[in-house]
Design a protein around this motif. Structure first.
Motif, mmCIF file in Angstrom:
data_model
loop_
_atom_site.group_PDB
_atom_site.id
_atom_site.type_symbol
_atom_site.label_atom_id
_atom_site.label_comp_id
_atom_site.label_asym_id
_atom_site.label_seq_id
_atom_site.Cartn_x
_atom_site.Cartn_y
_atom_site.Cartn_z
ATOM 1 N N GLU A 83 -42.756 -5.318 -20.733
ATOM 2 C CA GLU A 83 -41.491 -5.534 -21.439
ATOM 3 C C GLU A 83 -40.394 -4.577 -20.970
ATOM 4 O OE1 GLU A 83 -43.924 -6.858 -25.489
ATOM 5 O OE2 GLU A 83 -42.641 -5.081 -25.512
ATOM 6 N N ILE A 84 -40.659 -3.834 -19.901
ATOM 7 C CA ILE A 84 -39.687 -2.832 -19.445
ATOM 8 C C ILE A 84 -38.384 -3.486 -18.988
ATOM 9 C CG2 ILE A 84 -39.206 -1.137 -17.635
ATOM 10 C CD1 ILE A 84 -42.052 -0.224 -17.823
ATOM 11 N N ALA A 85 -38.470 -4.520 -18.161
ATOM 12 C CA ALA A 85 -37.257 -5.161 -17.632
ATOM 13 C C ALA A 85 -36.388 -5.690 -18.765
ATOM 14 C CB ALA A 85 -37.641 -6.289 -16.674
ATOM 15 N N GLU A 86 -37.003 -6.284 -19.762
ATOM 16 C CA GLU A 86 -36.228 -6.828 -20.885
ATOM 17 C C GLU A 86 -35.596 -5.697 -21.695
ATOM 18 O OE1 GLU A 86 -34.240 -9.446 -22.972
ATOM 19 O OE2 GLU A 86 -35.535 -9.979 -21.277
ATOM 20 N N ALA A 87 -36.312 -4.584 -21.854
ATOM 21 C CA ALA A 87 -35.754 -3.442 -22.578
ATOM 22 C C ALA A 87 -34.540 -2.876 -21.847
ATOM 23 C CB ALA A 87 -36.822 -2.367 -22.744
ATOM 24 N N ILE A 88 -34.622 -2.805 -20.514
ATOM 25 C CA ILE A 88 -33.486 -2.310 -19.728
ATOM 26 C C ILE A 88 -32.277 -3.231 -19.901
ATOM 27 C CG2 ILE A 88 -32.659 -1.936 -17.371
ATOM 28 C CD1 ILE A 88 -35.540 -1.030 -16.675
ATOM 29 N N LYS A 89 -32.500 -4.547 -19.842
ATOM 30 C CA LYS A 89 -31.399 -5.503 -20.030
ATOM 31 C C LYS A 89 -30.761 -5.348 -21.399
ATOM 32 C CE LYS A 89 -33.203 -9.143 -16.977
ATOM 33 N NZ LYS A 89 -33.746 -10.527 -16.940
ATOM 34 N N THR A 90 -31.577 -5.220 -22.432
ATOM 35 C CA THR A 90 -31.058 -5.068 -23.800
ATOM 36 C C THR A 90 -30.214 -3.806 -23.920
ATOM 37 O OG1 THR A 90 -32.985 -6.224 -24.706
ATOM 38 C CG2 THR A 90 -31.713 -4.848 -26.226
ATOM 39 N N ALA A 91 -30.719 -2.704 -23.387
ATOM 40 C CA ALA A 91 -29.995 -1.436 -23.474
ATOM 41 C C ALA A 91 -28.680 -1.499 -22.704
ATOM 42 C CB ALA A 91 -30.869 -0.312 -22.931
ATOM 43 N N LYS A 92 -28.685 -2.105 -21.523
ATOM 44 C CA LYS A 92 -27.464 -2.167 -20.722
ATOM 45 C C LYS A 92 -26.415 -3.072 -21.369
ATOM 46 C CE LYS A 92 -29.020 -0.746 -16.183
ATOM 47 N NZ LYS A 92 -28.987 -0.997 -14.738
ATOM 48 N N ARG A 93 -26.880 -4.181 -21.957
ATOM 49 C CA ARG A 93 -25.930 -5.050 -22.664
ATOM 50 C C ARG A 93 -25.265 -4.298 -23.812
ATOM 51 N NH1 ARG A 93 -29.854 -9.307 -22.075
ATOM 52 N NH2 ARG A 93 -30.621 -8.813 -24.180
ATOM 53 N N PHE A 94 -26.053 -3.518 -24.517
ATOM 54 C CA PHE A 94 -25.503 -2.736 -25.633
ATOM 55 C C PHE A 94 -24.478 -1.720 -25.131
ATOM 56 C CE2 PHE A 94 -25.626 1.213 -28.080
ATOM 57 C CZ PHE A 94 -25.259 0.756 -29.346
ATOM 58 N N LEU A 95 -24.802 -1.004 -24.071
ATOM 59 C CA LEU A 95 -23.886 0.029 -23.564
ATOM 60 C C LEU A 95 -22.614 -0.585 -22.981
ATOM 61 C CD1 LEU A 95 -26.484 2.426 -21.880
ATOM 62 C CD2 LEU A 95 -25.166 2.843 -23.981
ATOM 63 N N GLN A 96 -22.736 -1.742 -22.357
ATOM 64 C CA GLN A 96 -21.542 -2.415 -21.845
ATOM 65 C C GLN A 96 -20.592 -2.787 -22.973
ATOM 66 O OE1 GLN A 96 -23.133 -5.708 -19.615
ATOM 67 N NE2 GLN A 96 -23.672 -4.448 -17.827
ATOM 68 N N LYS A 97 -21.145 -3.145 -24.112
ATOM 69 C CA LYS A 97 -20.325 -3.550 -25.248
ATOM 70 C C LYS A 97 -19.844 -2.365 -26.081
ATOM 71 C CE LYS A 97 -20.365 -6.565 -29.316
ATOM 72 N NZ LYS A 97 -21.188 -7.515 -30.122
ATOM 73 N N GLU A 98 -20.751 -1.437 -26.348
ATOM 74 C CA GLU A 98 -20.443 -0.338 -27.266
ATOM 75 C C GLU A 98 -20.090 0.971 -26.564
ATOM 76 O OE1 GLU A 98 -20.198 -0.809 -30.466
ATOM 77 O OE2 GLU A 98 -20.963 -2.863 -30.478
#
Length: 574
Positions: free
Chosen positions: A557-572
């Motif tokens: 689940e590492i790749a999905e966790a990285i995507k989730t975190a990056k989406r959050f940082l791009q927005k917030e």
């Protein structure tokens, strides 16, 4: 010991002697064992062992090159007195390179041969003298064919070396295994010797033009001992070269980074066999990622054999680095760097965005990656890994990260743009421990404090205002009622952006069963108050791609966790 060898005293540059025992011994070495006078012209030192000058010199040293003796032969009329033996062995131990001491009895015309154990500097009796050029080590060390002359090729050695390929990715592991098989070393001790060998190999390739010997290959030596002594002498020259260069650039380099000061402890047989496995390959011309993977194969197996406290799984390092997304302009620190995996992962990440032939990447690799590690053994391992991954090795300091800042000649608080770390878990620091450390807010008024708590505070102290941190912490810091004060302190220092809950088996393959998580945040700037209502991204990972035994599993689940975190940082943002 600061030099590779100690020059034999009372040396004379002649093969004539009035000592009949010495003269006969030299004849036998020439006629029976093939230590020909012409082979050792300019490489023989006649010396006096003991204090009886009646017949002049009574011993000789054969040298690999001037100043690097590899064996000592002592001649006596009959069986050698204990006093002579003791002085001969002391003479050998005063060098790092004499591995064989032989005593010749003129009456009996035979030799008593002693071989040095480098791990404890004791001597053991062995059967007979090594024949010179007689196909030692299964023929691998054959130096002279019939009618051959003793001369080295004029071709550059480094130019003829072969880059390591994917098919040879196990080369470091093979060397590590050879050390264990021949000398019976534990995995972590063999890893340390491998680091010394790779340090030497890199030096031989990078500084070929200044070496005192033109070629360092099996074809250049007549015995195992001569080959091994050459490697030991050149290893000391490599150490001294680094000290000369880096002392001019880095304050107190010898104290904080000069950890390659111990001699090579391998037996001569293990040292030669290990170096033979890599002598024809080039480290400097091999692919950087491939070298890194090859070293990690050895490191991961050694860690599982007793060094797990210094290790962060590659999957966790990759996860944190990908989310933090370091750039070539940033100063990066791991204050508890262990094997240096956060640093090598950061180097790899930046290399793919700033090609390694650019000035930008060069400045990053050599000047912007920093580590601190208390264990000198782990510092050697981290420096080796960094060197194989494209350097930066000179910026890992062997010291305690928890000292008062006045103890660091070149480290200041609030200096780093990004801190990535995994502080040690589980140790409890009491009053006695704190007497030698800096003062920490989170320890004030408390008789005992877990090491990871002051490690967290020190990590944030290193971070500049606005800088980012990624840190692995035990679950208790996130939810234990007794550690609420730590969380309140954290909120006064950091804007917490992401918290990742790691699975139970995260550290199980490496001997630890502590439930843990990752915290990523930004250090508040002066005047910036804690924001209680900002969003925090919470991620739970149940599968890191391996199980509790370290076996690879599917559906990571590492790749999905990285995507989730990056989406959050791009927005917030951070």
């Amino acid at each position: 010991m600061t030099t590779a060898v100690i020059i034999c005293m009372m040396a004379v540059m002649t093969t004539t002697t009035k000592n009949p025992a010495l003269r006969r011994m030299r004849e036998i070495l020439d006629e029976k064992y093939f230590y020909k006078v012409e082979y050792f012209e300019g490489r023989t030192q006649f010396i006096l062992i003991g204090d009886d000058p009646s017949f002049g010199e009574n011993a000789l040293c054969f040298e690999v090159y001037p100043g690097a003796p590899f064996c000592l032969f002592v001649a006596t009329a009959s069986n050698p007195p204990k006093k002579i033996k003791d002085k001969a062995l002391s003479h050998a131990l005063a060098t790092e390179t004499i591995g064989t001491v032989a005593f010749f009895s003129h009456d009996n015309e035979d030799f008593e041969v002693l071989r040095r154990r480098y791990r404890d500097d004791k001597f053991e009796t062995v059967h007979g003298i090594e024949y010179y050029y007689k196909g030692s080590a299964g023929g691998a060390l054959r130096l002279f064919e019939e009618g051959a002359e003793y001369q080295a090729s004029s071709t550059s050695q480094t130019a003829n070396l072969i880059p390591i390929t994917n098919k040879l990715e196990n080369i470091f592991f093979e060397i590590h295994s050879a050390m264990r098989d021949i000398d019976g070393l534990h995995a972590d001790a063999a890893l340390e010797e491998l680091c010394k060998l790779l340090y030497l190999k890199a030096y031989l390739e990078e500084q070929e033009s200044i070496l005192p010997i033109s070629r360092v290959t099996s074809t250049s030596f007549g015995t195992i001992e001569e080959y091994a002594s050459c490697l030991r002498a050149l290893y000391r020259e490599a150490i001294n070269y680094d000290l000369r260069v880096f002392r001019l650039k880095i304050p107190e380099y010898e104290r904080s980074r000069g950890v390659f000061d111990l001699p090579i402890f391998l037996s001569s047989s293990a040292l030669v066999k290990s170096f033979q496995l890599i002598e024809e390959f080039s480290l400097t011309r091999s692919d950087t990622d491939l070298k890194g993977r090859a070293f990690q194969k050895v490191l991961s197996k050694s860690v599982r054999s007793g060094m797990g406290q210094y290790f962060t799984p590659a999957q966790v390092c990759q996860l944190m680095v990908e989310i933090a997304a370091p750039t070539s302009s940033e100063l990066i620190l791991d204050p508890f760097c262990g094997s240096g995996h956060f640093l090598t992962e950061s180097l790899s990440y930046v290399r793919h965005s700033a090609p390694d032939h650019t000035k930008e990447y060069h400045e990053f690799a050599f000047g912007k990656l920093h580590g601190i590690e208390k264990s000198d053994r782990m510092t050697r391992i981290a420096m080796t890994d960094m060197r194989l991954n494209g350097d930066g090795h000179s910026n890992i300091r062997c010291t305690d990260a928890l000292l008062d800042f006045r103890n660091y000649p070149d480290l200041k608080p609030e200096s780093f743009d990004l801190v990535l770390t995994n502080p040690p878990f589980g140790s409890i620091l009491g009053v006695e421990a704190f007497s030698g450390l800096a003062k920490f807010s989170l320890a004030q008024g408390r008789k005992k404090v877990p090491l990871e708590i002051v490690g967290l505070e020190r990590s944030i102290q290193f971070l500049r205002p606005g800088g980012r941190i990624g840190i692995v912490l035990p679950e208790s810091i996130f939810n234990a009622e007794s550690l609420k004060y730590v969380r309140e302190w954290l909120l006064s220092k950091l804007a917490i952006r992401i918290v990742i809950d790691l699975p139970n088996e995260t550290f199980a393959p490496f001997g630890a069963n502590v439930r843990s998580g990752i915290l990523l945040g930004r250090k508040l700037r002066p005047g910036e108050g804690a924001t209680k209502n900002h969003k925090v991204c919470m991620i739970r990972i149940d599968n890191l791609g391996y199980d509790a035994a370290g076996r690879e599993t599917s559906n990571s689940e590492i790749a999905e966790a990285i995507k989730t975190a990056k989406r959050f940082l791009q927005k917030e943002g951070w």
